[in-house]
Design an enzyme around this catalytic site. Sequence first.
Site: not given
Length: 128
Positions: A15-17
């Site tokens: 999700g960070d990416a």
Amino acid sequence: MEIVSENPVTLAWMGDAIYSLEVRKTLLNKGLRKADVLQKQSAKYNSATGQATVLDRLLEADLLNEDEREIVRRGRNAHVKSPSKSADLKTYLKATGLEALFGYLYLYHHEERMNELLSICMKLGESL
């Protein structure tokens, strides 16, 4: 809710990416081109504090369905080994919850909903 077998930290990693890429696209679409300006603006959206604030606003506006709130809860309750040096643990875990949500939406092929929420988050992030 579908069976989610991924660890919430793994969801958050993905999700960070996803979230970071959307921030970069948003900033470029605003016409920003100088690296230092892009970096400063990106940090507002991508910081643990910025992500926690966006999550709070999503929850306050009741924009997440029950399954999404459950994924966020799992992300907030995750056992992280190296929390942020720039945010307290509670803030960091809220950010992890938001990232887990986008990791879940991506990995479980909920692209339409992911794009809808990313768009909302980018609008919310403008006021950070």
